[in-house]
Design an enzyme around this catalytic site. Structure first.
Site, mmCIF file in Angstrom:
data_model
loop_
_atom_site.group_PDB
_atom_site.id
_atom_site.type_symbol
_atom_site.label_atom_id
_atom_site.label_comp_id
_atom_site.label_asym_id
_atom_site.label_seq_id
_atom_site.Cartn_x
_atom_site.Cartn_y
_atom_site.Cartn_z
ATOM 1 C CB CYS A 1 -4.612 4.963 3.926
ATOM 2 S SG CYS A 1 -6.176 4.761 3.063
ATOM 3 C CB CYS B 1 -10.022 6.244 6.195
ATOM 4 S SG CYS B 1 -11.299 5.445 7.153
ATOM 5 C CB CYS C 1 -5.491 3.865 -2.594
ATOM 6 S SG CYS C 1 -7.046 3.693 -3.457
#
Length: 137
Positions: free
Chosen positions: A85, A11, A89
């Site tokens: 998010c 996150c 990544c």
């Protein structure tokens, strides 16, 4: 067990959702799963309301610290679970990516964090049945 599954929870601040998810997975799956958590922009400390909410269910995350998301952490994980998010990544072929839509507990009191904690537990229990078939969560 060399081939045990590994899961990375991500996150933004690695201060609430991903910390609670990692703690739940560690608590429920034990050493059957390798667990990591990280943030795309880690905070200074774990959210105190998340610490309190987890303590209410007997899980101590008070010693945890937010960690920065690294390419290696993603590379070394079988399953990468993002919580707000996803675009931060790194994506590697052959990895399983999940995005869990959960409210951000940042700036909220423990009463608002409890339902998020409980939703994360349910998602983690489902994950365990998928990645560790012999498990009974």
């Amino acid at each position: 067990m060399a081939d045990k599954p590994s899961v990375l929870f991500v996150c933004v601040h690695n201060a609430g959702r991903s910390q609670m998810a990692a703690a739940w997975l560690t608590h429920l799956a034990g050493d059957r799963v390798e667990v990591r958590s990280a943030g795309s922009n880690p905070g200074d400390a774990v959210n105190p309301a998340a610490v309190e909410a987890m303590a209410e269910v007997g899980i101590d995350i008070s010693a945890e610290t937010p960690k920065v998301l690294t390419v290696d952490a993603v590379r070394e994980s079988n399953v990468c679970i993002t919580m707000g998010c996803g675009d931060a990544c790194p994506v590697f072929p052959g990895k399983r990516y999940l995005d869990w839509t959960l409210e951000d507990p940042a700036g909220r009191g423990v009463a608002a964090v409890r339902p998020i904690r409980d939703a994360i537990k349910a998602l983690v229990e489902d994950l365990i049945t998928e990645i560790v078939p012999e498990a009974t969560a």
